[in-house]
Each structure stands twice: as structure tokens, then as C-alpha cells.
Design an enzyme around this catalytic site. Sequence first.
Site, PDB file in Angstrom:
ATOM      1  N   ASP A 161      -5.803 -11.470   8.359  1.00  0.00           N
ATOM      2  CA  ASP A 161      -5.048 -10.731   7.341  1.00  0.00           C
ATOM      3  C   ASP A 161      -4.770 -11.605   6.117  1.00  0.00           C
ATOM      4  O   ASP A 161      -4.370 -12.765   6.247  1.00  0.00           O
ATOM      5  CB  ASP A 161      -3.705 -10.273   7.912  1.00  0.00           C
ATOM      6  CG  ASP A 161      -3.846  -9.338   9.093  1.00  0.00           C
ATOM      7  OD1 ASP A 161      -4.829  -9.468   9.829  1.00  0.00           O
ATOM      8  OD2 ASP A 161      -2.964  -8.485   9.286  1.00  0.00           O
ATOM      9  N   ASN A 222      -5.801  -1.811   9.722  1.00  0.00           N
ATOM     10  CA  ASN A 222      -4.918  -0.641   9.731  1.00  0.00           C
ATOM     11  C   ASN A 222      -4.266  -0.402   8.368  1.00  0.00           C
ATOM     12  O   ASN A 222      -3.763   0.692   8.099  1.00  0.00           O
ATOM     13  CB  ASN A 222      -3.845  -0.783  10.813  1.00  0.00           C
ATOM     14  CG  ASN A 222      -2.895  -1.928  10.559  1.00  0.00           C
ATOM     15  OD1 ASN A 222      -3.319  -3.065  10.361  1.00  0.00           O
ATOM     16  ND2 ASN A 222      -1.605  -1.663  10.564  1.00  0.00           N
ATOM     17  N   HIS A 223      -4.293  -1.398   7.468  1.00  0.00           N
ATOM     18  CA  HIS A 223      -3.731  -1.202   6.131  1.00  0.00           C
ATOM     19  C   HIS A 223      -4.778  -0.713   5.132  1.00  0.00           C
ATOM     20  O   HIS A 223      -4.415  -0.420   3.986  1.00  0.00           O
ATOM     21  CB  HIS A 223      -3.089  -2.492   5.622  1.00  0.00           C
ATOM     22  CG  HIS A 223      -1.701  -2.699   6.139  1.00  0.00           C
ATOM     23  ND1 HIS A 223      -0.576  -2.389   5.415  1.00  0.00           N
ATOM     24  CD2 HIS A 223      -1.247  -3.162   7.338  1.00  0.00           C
ATOM     25  CE1 HIS A 223       0.505  -2.659   6.129  1.00  0.00           C
ATOM     26  NE2 HIS A 223       0.120  -3.135   7.296  1.00  0.00           N
ATOM     27  N   HIS A 274     -10.091  -5.616  14.224  1.00  0.00           N
ATOM     28  CA  HIS A 274      -8.824  -5.941  13.570  1.00  0.00           C
ATOM     29  C   HIS A 274      -7.654  -5.986  14.543  1.00  0.00           C
ATOM     30  O   HIS A 274      -6.870  -6.937  14.542  1.00  0.00           O
ATOM     31  CB  HIS A 274      -8.509  -4.935  12.464  1.00  0.00           C
ATOM     32  CG  HIS A 274      -7.198  -5.225  11.802  1.00  0.00           C
ATOM     33  ND1 HIS A 274      -7.027  -6.290  10.945  1.00  0.00           N
ATOM     34  CD2 HIS A 274      -5.974  -4.626  11.904  1.00  0.00           C
ATOM     35  CE1 HIS A 274      -5.773  -6.329  10.535  1.00  0.00           C
ATOM     36  NE2 HIS A 274      -5.109  -5.337  11.103  1.00  0.00           N
ATOM     37  N   HIS A 453      -4.169  -8.832  12.855  1.00  0.00           N
ATOM     38  CA  HIS A 453      -3.146  -7.787  13.016  1.00  0.00           C
ATOM     39  C   HIS A 453      -1.750  -8.322  13.314  1.00  0.00           C
ATOM     40  O   HIS A 453      -0.768  -7.628  13.071  1.00  0.00           O
ATOM     41  CB  HIS A 453      -3.594  -6.841  14.142  1.00  0.00           C
ATOM     42  CG  HIS A 453      -2.848  -5.544  14.218  1.00  0.00           C
ATOM     43  ND1 HIS A 453      -2.519  -4.809  13.101  1.00  0.00           N
ATOM     44  CD2 HIS A 453      -2.359  -4.842  15.288  1.00  0.00           C
ATOM     45  CE1 HIS A 453      -1.880  -3.710  13.478  1.00  0.00           C
ATOM     46  NE2 HIS A 453      -1.759  -3.721  14.788  1.00  0.00           N
ATOM     47  N   ASP A 637       4.336  13.015  -4.720  1.00  0.00           N
ATOM     48  CA  ASP A 637       3.738  12.667  -6.013  1.00  0.00           C
ATOM     49  C   ASP A 637       2.250  12.362  -5.818  1.00  0.00           C
ATOM     50  O   ASP A 637       1.810  11.220  -5.851  1.00  0.00           O
ATOM     51  CB  ASP A 637       4.473  11.451  -6.597  1.00  0.00           C
ATOM     52  CG  ASP A 637       3.853  10.970  -7.894  1.00  0.00           C
ATOM     53  OD1 ASP A 637       3.221  11.780  -8.590  1.00  0.00           O
ATOM     54  OD2 ASP A 637       3.998   9.764  -8.204  1.00  0.00           O
ATOM     55  N   ASP A 639      -0.366  12.761  -7.620  1.00  0.00           N
ATOM     56  CA  ASP A 639      -1.169  12.165  -8.692  1.00  0.00           C
ATOM     57  C   ASP A 639      -0.706  10.750  -9.033  1.00  0.00           C
ATOM     58  O   ASP A 639      -1.206  10.134  -9.970  1.00  0.00           O
ATOM     59  CB  ASP A 639      -1.135  13.044  -9.954  1.00  0.00           C
ATOM     60  CG  ASP A 639       0.278  13.217 -10.504  1.00  0.00           C
ATOM     61  OD1 ASP A 639       1.227  12.677  -9.895  1.00  0.00           O
ATOM     62  OD2 ASP A 639       0.418  13.894 -11.536  1.00  0.00           O
ATOM     63  N   GLU A 648       5.269  20.618  -7.553  1.00  0.00           N
ATOM     64  CA  GLU A 648       5.152  19.789  -6.353  1.00  0.00           C
ATOM     65  C   GLU A 648       6.437  19.845  -5.528  1.00  0.00           C
ATOM     66  O   GLU A 648       6.403  19.967  -4.300  1.00  0.00           O
ATOM     67  CB  GLU A 648       4.842  18.341  -6.746  1.00  0.00           C
ATOM     68  CG  GLU A 648       3.428  18.141  -7.263  1.00  0.00           C
ATOM     69  CD  GLU A 648       3.200  16.749  -7.825  1.00  0.00           C
ATOM     70  OE1 GLU A 648       2.053  16.293  -7.818  1.00  0.00           O
ATOM     71  OE2 GLU A 648       4.184  16.116  -8.293  1.00  0.00           O
ATOM     72  N   ASP A 681      13.664  16.510 -18.414  1.00  0.00           N
ATOM     73  CA  ASP A 681      12.341  16.267 -19.005  1.00  0.00           C
ATOM     74  C   ASP A 681      11.244  17.061 -18.301  1.00  0.00           C
ATOM     75  O   ASP A 681      10.060  16.889 -18.585  1.00  0.00           O
ATOM     76  CB  ASP A 681      12.000  14.781 -18.967  1.00  0.00           C
ATOM     77  CG  ASP A 681      11.884  14.236 -17.549  1.00  0.00           C
ATOM     78  OD1 ASP A 681      12.261  14.955 -16.593  1.00  0.00           O
ATOM     79  OD2 ASP A 681      11.420  13.088 -17.380  1.00  0.00           O
TER      80      ASP A 681
END
Length: 700
Positions: A161, A222-223, A274, A453, A637, A639, A648, A681
Site C-alpha cells: 500500500d 480494496n481502495h 491485495h 492491506h 452529489d 457530479d 438530487e 443560491d
Amino acid sequence: AFKAAVLIQQWYRRYMARLEMRRRCTWRIFQSIEYACEQDQIKLHNFFSYLMDQFTPSSSKERDFISRMFVSGESYKEAELEKYCDYESIEVPDSYTGPHLSFPLLPHHATALLEAFKQKQQLHARYVLNLLHETRKHLKQLPNISHVSTCYSEEVTVCGDLHGQLDDLFLIFYKNGLPSPSKSYVFNGDFVDRGKQSLEILIILFTFLLIYPKEVHLNRGNHEDHMVNLRYGFTKEVMQKYTVHGKKILRMLQNVFCWLPLATLIDQKVLIIHGGISDTTDLDMLEKIQRDKFVSVLRMKKRKESSRKPELQAINGESKSETDAAGNEAAPRLSLQPQSAQAPSTANRLEFSRWLRQTVQEQIDTCRRLVDISESEPEELTYSSMVTLKDVDEPCWTRQEEWKQILDILWSDPMPQEGCRENKVRGGGCYFGPDVTEKFLEKYNLQFLIRSHECKQEGYEFCHNRKVLTIFSASNYYEIGSNRGAYVKLGPDLVPHFVQYQANKTAHMLTMTQRQGIPVALISRVEESAFRALREKLFAHTSALISAFKAYDRDNTGRITLSNWATAVESVLRLGLPWRMLRPQLVRSTEDGMLEYKSWLDDLAMEQRSQEHIQSSLLEVIYRNRSNLETIFRIIDRDHSGLISFEEFQQTWKLFSSHMNIELTDDGINDLVRSIDFNKDGNIDFNEFLEAFRLVKQCP
């Protein structure tokens, strides 16, 4: 003189033993908090998955939103992805002074990138997208398990890692040399998250991968999962560094991650994965899985998966009765229809393929289980439901079996006990014992496993009779001085040679006299950081701790024994820590062995309020839930703009209200979302999102 020498020796040994005990306790604190956070992430994702399973969209608009929100990575087709991430339309301005890339890449491009990143320069978005485009094309040609031979190079270097710590990668290259035809590398996943330079690490590794495709090998960790990136910082890092084109970069990275190979095999004798293995890990299955289907390993089920046969529940250790008792998916919403003995018309290719596969399965021993025959939309077909005339002789597995294979190799950890059991500490994968390792190695004629890991104090660690080697390359992972990083080199004899290091610029600048005091000073610094994190954890659970303490204070005296304090704290936090040993650092000594727990909790609150000038009851909620709230915010969120649109929020609230059986009209939801938009806004930022929870908390 002899007695004095013995006395000094005894004193020194006691002192070093205490120092080592302090170090181990500190380590336990850091690791327990880290794993508890990972468990929260998986619980949160399972919660959203459950909501999706129970939510029935009332319109195509709602269906499209849910699709974008949770399965957007899988809905992009090849042409759509190419069009969306079109790097050729992005111009590089004349004012740009950073490195330039042209393809095919050459070694001088890699050295230029290294120098640029050392100078804190940034690669232009056009080049980043172009690099990801070429990397994706290359990865798609690779098998699930890469094969490396020491015959073509003197040795193979395996790194664990890195977690966004670019200084560690620079130090590895400085000590061991850059990748080259004579210098092979295997990077074993978890390149991103936690650290601040994850994207730079990816750019460097992908560049070397394209320059030396036979010498550089990357495994998925895993990340390398966009759902994990939402919580641990990589998504935020990309959007901060590339505010204009960050969404495109994230979309491409999401697709690149799912094409990373799952394992590497050196000389057919050493397997590099991993996480680990389980008692059901099957290399033959792993070699043939369509790995790109699993954009997020956390995301197991589609809505249609609830109609699987009950026997599939056994894959995760569940029986039908256990599932019904827990109240989860007690009854599938779609029932299985019996197969007709008569072959369907060949005009319906899908139905004919299903019927043919069903017939062939009755005669082929290699087929493990039957899959359901409920109708599915074409874009959601699993591998096992896409069997055609030409591949009826191929093994057919359910999506859940394939998912479990990948989940196990990315999330599992070894344990000293025999057997294989669910990894409840992390919330994903399993714990596997030495007997599982021995059977696996014998089955595939392997010498040993290399995995990563887990952070190790020395950067590496053997277990299972030296048959499993953990290698971790991110030094100072929890705090400066908390651990060393390491990499391992394997020659033709496959005997591991380790190199340890600490990428600590402060320590490098100290004199020899100053360095003599580093072990004690660093341990004190790391210990202080660990107990600070633990106090925050305790403070975040103040309300639950009071309830637990009152259970032992039946006379309502406000006092409990220190032994009961330790038991109550563990019952609330469930970190598995030696609380009696840690007590002197957390609780002031008392003459009668009794603790005034309300006063102790007030002291914790005062300590946190000195850092954050917020009402303590609210601060408790924020400390306990901030990570989850931030992850929820980033899930909504979609995007990655840092803002939640009204649409959303409205659609997400419908999801929640459906789960909680709250009847709320569209007008009511509109009023709610407008009340949260404090600055009017037309969007909700993260501070407004937190403030909404603050207002809810303050309501009686």
C-alpha cells in the site's frame, strides 16, 4: 561491578518492555479505529443498497436518477465513455509550464513527471485524460492474473500500500531504482486515499506501466473502488486539483480501476493478492471472471438479485431461516417460475440460451448452481445469464459467487486460529487461518502468498509458518514515526529480501546525537496522537456511555468502579482494546478505585470544546457522524461539484421517506429543501447539509 551491571541490565530490560508495551497499545488504538471506520463505510453502503432494493421508482425520471446515483459507472457504454472523456477537445494553453506527454510514452516522459511532481507542479487535465485513455486500453488486454518470471530480470520488487504518500514512492525509486527492462515491479494495490498525492502516484505508475508493460504490474486493491474513494479522500483530492475537468477524470479512473488485474503470479510459485484468500477462493474462477463488471466491490446486489434462489444465501453464510429472522429480504419480490420442458423459440435468443444452459447444466458437473430465470434488462445481465451457443461448455457462475471471489481477495486478513470466518472487524472479506493457507498452497502448488492491506510496524510481517507475507509500503501511516514502510525483492530462488525505510524529512535533518532520542520521542508523539483520536471517539459516544455507566450505577451515585468503566466503554465502542491497560492514560487515578463518570465526561467535552467552539451536545453528534454525513453528501452529489442540486436532494429524500414510511408530498419536500438552502443560491453545500442536521438535533 558485576551486581551493578546486572541491575542496570534489569532496569534497561524493564524500560524497553514498557516502551514496547506502549508501542503495541498505541498500535492497537490506531488499527481498531481504522477498522471501525471501514466497517461504518460498508454499513452505510449496505444501508443505501437496502433502500434501493425497497424503493420502487414512480416515474422514469426517478428511475434515471437512481441509476445515475448508484450505478452510473456501469451504465456508461464504451462509445459514451469515449465521448464524455474526450481529451482531444481540451486545449493546453501557452501559459502552461508543467510537463508535456506525447504517445507512445518514452522513459524521459517518466523522469520529467517525477521532477515536476517533486517541484509540486501539476499535469494538465488533457494529458491526464489521455494517459487514462491509453492505460485503459492497455489494461483491457491483460488477464485477471498477471504472470511474471524472474528469468527475464534479475529480481522482482513487490511494493504494498502507498495510500497517496508520494514521498514513499520517491524513496523506493531512490533506493531501488526506476522501473526498467532489468528492474521489474509489482505494486499491490491501494495506491490512493488517505494521503494527499494519490493522483500523482497513479500518474507515475500508469506512465511506467505504458513504458514498460512487461516489467511493471499493478494489482487492484480494496481502495481502487469509487465508493471507498468517496469516504477516504481521493474523490475530494481530484476535484480540488482539477475543478474544471475533475468529473471526467473521476469517471475515467472509475473505469480504469475496474480493469486492474486481480493478482500476480511469480514463476508459478508466489501469488500476490491485495487482501487474502478464503476457503472458497478459486484461481480458475478468478482467471475467467469479467472483472470490469465490478466497478465497486462494495456493491454486490442489483435489484433483481433479491429473486435469487435461497441457496445463494449460503454463499455469505446465511440460511433462509436466518435471513427471515433478521427481517432482511424475507420474501423475494419476484418468484421463480418453473422451466418449461419444451424448448422456447430460437427467435428469442435470450430465452433460448437460458433454456439451453439449463439443459446442459443437468449434465455438467462443473456447473455449481443454477441461476434464476427472471427477466432482466439487457444491460443488467449477469455473466451466467449471457451464455450463448458457443460457450455452453464454459463454467457458469452466479454473479454473487464471482463477487465473493473478488471481495475475499481484496478485503480478507490472515488470523492465527484455524478455519475461515467472516471478517466482522472490517465488515468485508474474511479471516483465514493457517490451515486454509496450507490447503490453498497445496492445491495450486505454490510456495507462499504475498499480500498487503494491513499496516505493519516494521513494514512487513510473516505469519502462517512463513507462508503468508504482508508487505506495506506507506511509512508513517498513522502518524510520523508510527511505522516503517518496506518493499520485498525476489530473485530466481524466490527468497525474500526486505528493505525498510521511513520517509521522514524531519528525521533526516537531525544530528546523530539528536537521533539517539528519537525512539522515545516518536513513541510519545505517536502515543499522544493515538490517545487524542481515542478521546474523540469516546466523546462522540457520550450519550451511549452515560446509559452504559448508569446500568452499573443502580443507586444513582454518579460513581462506578474502574472495572465497570472498562466493561461499559468496550460495550459501547466495541474496539476490542485493553481498556484496563489504557485506563491510566484516559482516567485520573482515584484513591478508592471509583470513578465519577459525569465529571470524567465533562472533562472530555471541555477538551473537545477547546478545539471546536460549538455546543457540546451538537459537537458529539458531529464527531460521531461527520464521516458518514460527508460520505452521504458525496453519494448524493453525483457530479462531484461540491453542491447538491434541489433535484438530487428531492429524489434522495424520496428514497429515505420510502424506507421510513413517511408520507411527504412533493410540495413538502420542496419546502424542506428550500429551508436548508440558507444562502438561497439554488444549491446545498456541505456546510448547509451539516447545518440541517444541527437544526434537527436542536428540535425537541
